[in-house]
Design a protein around this motif. Structure first.
Motif, PDB file in Angstrom:
ATOM      1  N   TYR A 175       0.826  -1.207   0.000  1.00 19.22           N
ATOM      2  CA  TYR A 175       0.000   0.000   0.000  1.00 19.22           C
ATOM      3  C   TYR A 175       0.864   1.262   0.000  1.00 19.22           C
ATOM      4  O   TYR A 175       0.547   2.244  -0.691  1.00 19.22           O
ATOM      5  CB  TYR A 175      -0.935  -0.002   1.201  1.00 19.22           C
ATOM      6  N   HIS A 218       1.957   1.928  -3.385  1.00 18.50           N
ATOM      7  CA  HIS A 218       0.832   2.500  -4.130  1.00 18.50           C
ATOM      8  C   HIS A 218       0.724   4.008  -3.874  1.00 18.50           C
ATOM      9  O   HIS A 218       0.487   4.791  -4.803  1.00 18.50           O
ATOM     10  CB  HIS A 218      -0.450   1.786  -3.712  1.00 18.50           C
ATOM     11  N   LYS A 230      -0.158   7.518  -6.245  1.00 18.38           N
ATOM     12  CA  LYS A 230      -0.720   8.756  -5.697  1.00 18.38           C
ATOM     13  C   LYS A 230       0.283   9.899  -5.648  1.00 18.38           C
ATOM     14  O   LYS A 230      -0.084  11.046  -5.406  1.00 18.38           O
ATOM     15  CB  LYS A 230      -1.255   8.490  -4.280  1.00 18.38           C
ATOM     16  N   GLU A 277      -0.680  10.082   5.781  1.00 16.65           N
ATOM     17  CA  GLU A 277      -1.758   9.189   5.370  1.00 16.65           C
ATOM     18  C   GLU A 277      -1.946   8.044   6.360  1.00 16.65           C
ATOM     19  O   GLU A 277      -3.077   7.648   6.659  1.00 16.65           O
ATOM     20  CB  GLU A 277      -1.446   8.616   3.980  1.00 16.65           C
ATOM     21  N   VAL A 295      -9.432   4.208   1.122  1.00 18.32           N
ATOM     22  CA  VAL A 295      -9.313   3.123   0.132  1.00 18.32           C
ATOM     23  C   VAL A 295     -10.619   2.978  -0.655  1.00 18.32           C
ATOM     24  O   VAL A 295     -10.892   1.926  -1.247  1.00 18.32           O
ATOM     25  CB  VAL A 295      -8.928   1.776   0.797  1.00 18.32           C
ATOM     26  N   HIS A 296     -11.419   4.036  -0.682  1.00 15.21           N
ATOM     27  CA  HIS A 296     -12.706   3.987  -1.369  1.00 15.21           C
ATOM     28  C   HIS A 296     -12.553   3.689  -2.857  1.00 15.21           C
ATOM     29  O   HIS A 296     -13.363   2.970  -3.448  1.00 15.21           O
ATOM     30  CB  HIS A 296     -13.476   5.292  -1.158  1.00 15.21           C
ATOM     31  N   GLU A 297     -11.499   4.245  -3.471  1.00 14.71           N
ATOM     32  CA  GLU A 297     -11.294   3.986  -4.899  1.00 14.71           C
ATOM     33  C   GLU A 297     -10.932   2.524  -5.152  1.00 14.71           C
ATOM     34  O   GLU A 297     -11.382   1.917  -6.135  1.00 14.71           O
ATOM     35  CB  GLU A 297     -10.209   4.908  -5.445  1.00 14.71           C
ATOM     36  N   LEU A 298     -10.133   1.931  -4.273  1.00 16.73           N
ATOM     37  CA  LEU A 298      -9.763   0.525  -4.423  1.00 16.73           C
ATOM     38  C   LEU A 298     -10.982  -0.379  -4.240  1.00 16.73           C
ATOM     39  O   LEU A 298     -11.155  -1.370  -4.972  1.00 16.73           O
ATOM     40  CB  LEU A 298      -8.672   0.155  -3.420  1.00 16.73           C
ATOM     41  N   GLN A 308      -7.152   0.293   6.934  1.00 17.67           N
ATOM     42  CA  GLN A 308      -7.468   0.456   5.520  1.00 17.67           C
ATOM     43  C   GLN A 308      -6.255   0.143   4.643  1.00 17.67           C
ATOM     44  O   GLN A 308      -6.390  -0.431   3.563  1.00 17.67           O
ATOM     45  CB  GLN A 308      -7.950   1.878   5.247  1.00 17.67           C
ATOM     46  N   ALA A 309      -5.080   0.534   5.106  1.00 14.54           N
ATOM     47  CA  ALA A 309      -3.861   0.252   4.337  1.00 14.54           C
ATOM     48  C   ALA A 309      -3.644  -1.246   4.196  1.00 14.54           C
ATOM     49  O   ALA A 309      -3.222  -1.730   3.131  1.00 14.54           O
ATOM     50  CB  ALA A 309      -2.660   0.909   5.012  1.00 14.54           C
ATOM     51  N   GLY A 365      -6.170  -2.522   1.815  1.00 14.52           N
ATOM     52  CA  GLY A 365      -5.824  -1.943   0.525  1.00 14.52           C
ATOM     53  C   GLY A 365      -4.657  -2.659  -0.121  1.00 14.52           C
ATOM     54  O   GLY A 365      -4.662  -2.941  -1.327  1.00 14.52           O
TER      55      GLY A 365
END
Length: 436
Positions: A63, A66, A71, A81, A92-95, A307-308, A311
């Protein structure tokens, strides 16, 4: 000088704290802790065979890569972050949106997606938002997941049951129940359901039924709250129907998802796809934005570290949870087949004993010719070394009082066979009792 200790009267606390829906999980967790050697068919936990602490470090590194390569964050941005509070709606909404499109055929704006502390928070937030007046109620399948009934009671939101039939929920019954509730002066806001391998019944809905439910929701002006923790775990690779959200063309479905079963529950990451448009004072917005306002006062944000981790897992599998769960799916298929065959061998000729035959998921419901109470669970643990969940925790119906739920997800075949032997001994003892 010693002062007297403060005593609080339970009558002065919120009534939901003494509600059976909230006591159910406490009871089952407590009794499982007291009898650790019992074979437990009670919890719907994911299999632990593939958990490896080393994976957590790798997911985090993936992550972070990423964040830097995709990003464009520098070292300070990465630290911010991961270590700061983070965006209320999630990072991580986009993932997750990419995963939903790839695995489920759900196309959604990532901004319509709210990342939550497990699916339970997502469910609570949606119910909180819909509880606008004392007349508001939510409908739910009967039997229903105890997390739904417990959350609703914490919010003083009445739950109106819609009984499942032999094939699960029927759209005509939903329509009839909505109209009954309205005739009683209440306002039905939504119907909660699990369309794939429901907890606890194991029922699934076919495509025609899903389309009819969407039609009922539009005609009766209610939302469908689709909870989807088990849809991945079919006995077969064929015949997987689309989710209600994938079929939803009118924003009638709020899709609630959990990464507990498909990633790992320790991360406590869930989400809601809430793409409904909200109008009125304050200007237009998405329902996800309104839910985020409530979340900011409840949990502030979902842990960026958690989330990471999920993700990184998504990134490692090119955004596909189906690919990430190939081994787990094989285990759940093996276990469910073992459970169903084991029940057949032991109870095919047993008077008054029958069971459901779900096409996937974690749960099988068994009908027995005696009452299944919490006291019986304790007796089963003490005398026979086996645990299960009484269906009365999920429903107040007369039939549920003589039913139990078995979960096979976290057991291996040897433990399933051993547990079924113990369950058979319990059934023999109960049916031989004079008051059975």
């Amino acid at each position: 000088m010693n002062r007297p200790s403060v005593l609080l009267d339970r009558a002065d606390l919120h009534a939901s704290l003494s509600d059976p829906a909230l006591l159910s999980m406490t009871f089952l967790n407590e009794i499982a802790g007291r009898f650790p050697d019992a074979v437990s068919f009670a919890p719907g936990r994911p299999v632990e065979d593939f958990f490896d602490p080393a994976d957590l470090h790798r997911y985090l590194d993936t992550y972070i890569e990423h964040l830097t390569t995709e990003k464009g964050l520098d070292a300070a941005g990465v630290r911010r972050e991961l270590f700061q509070y983070g965006r209320t709606k999630g990072v991580v909404h986009e993932l997750i949106a990419h995963q939903l499109e790839r695995d489920e055929g759900i196309t959604c704006d990532p901004e319509a997606l709210l990342v939550t502390v497990g699916a339970q928070e997502a469910l609570w937030l949606v119910l909180r938002a819909l509880r606008a007046t004392p007349r508001d109620v939510v409908l739910a399948t009967d039997p229903a997941y105890v997390g739904l009934t417990g959350a609703a009671r914490l919010l003083d939101l009445p739950v109106r049951p819609v009984p499942e039939g032999p094939r699960g929920l029927r759209p005509e019954q939903v329509r009839e129940r909505i109209r009954e509730v309205r005739a009683a002066g209440e306002r039905p806001r939504a119907l909660y359901l699990v369309a794939d391998f429901s907890n606890p019944s194991g029922h699934s809905l076919d495509v025609v039924t899903r389309l009819e439910l969407l039609e009922v929701a539009e005609q009766e002006d209610v939302l469908l709250l689709e909870d989807n923790p088990y849809g991945w775990f079919r006995l077969s690779d064929t015949g997987r129907p689309p989710t209600l959200k994938a079929l939803d063309t009118g924003q009638r479905v709020v899709h609630i998802g959990s990464l507990a079963k498909t990633c790992f529950p320790g991360a406590r990451v869930g989400f809601a796809v809430a793409d409904q448009r909200v109008t009125g004072p304050g200007g237009p917005a998405l329902l996800a934005d309104e839910l985020a306002r409530a979340k900011s006062m409840l949990t502030v944000n979902t842990s960026p570290v958690s989330q990471a981790l999920v993700g990184g897992m998504l990134l490692e599998h090119d955004g596909s949870l189906m690919g990430a769960n190939r081994r787990q799916i094989g285990v759940y298929r093996r276990n469910l087949r073992c459970l169903l065959e084991g029940l057949r061998r032991r109870f095919a000729e047993a008077p008054g004993v029958s069971w459901s035959s779900p096409a996937g998921g974690f749960f099988v419901v068994v009908d027995v010719p005696f009452a299944v109470t919490d006291a019986l669970v304790e007796e089963a643990a003490v005398r026979h070394g086996v645990l299960f969940t009484p269906m009365r925790h999920f429903s107040g119906s007369a039939r549920a009082a003589r039913q139990l739920r078995l979960s096979c997800s976290s057991l291996d075949p040897d433990r399933i066979e051993d547990g079924l032997d113990r369950l058979a001994a319990l059934v023999r003892a109960q049916t031989a009792a004079p008051d059975a």
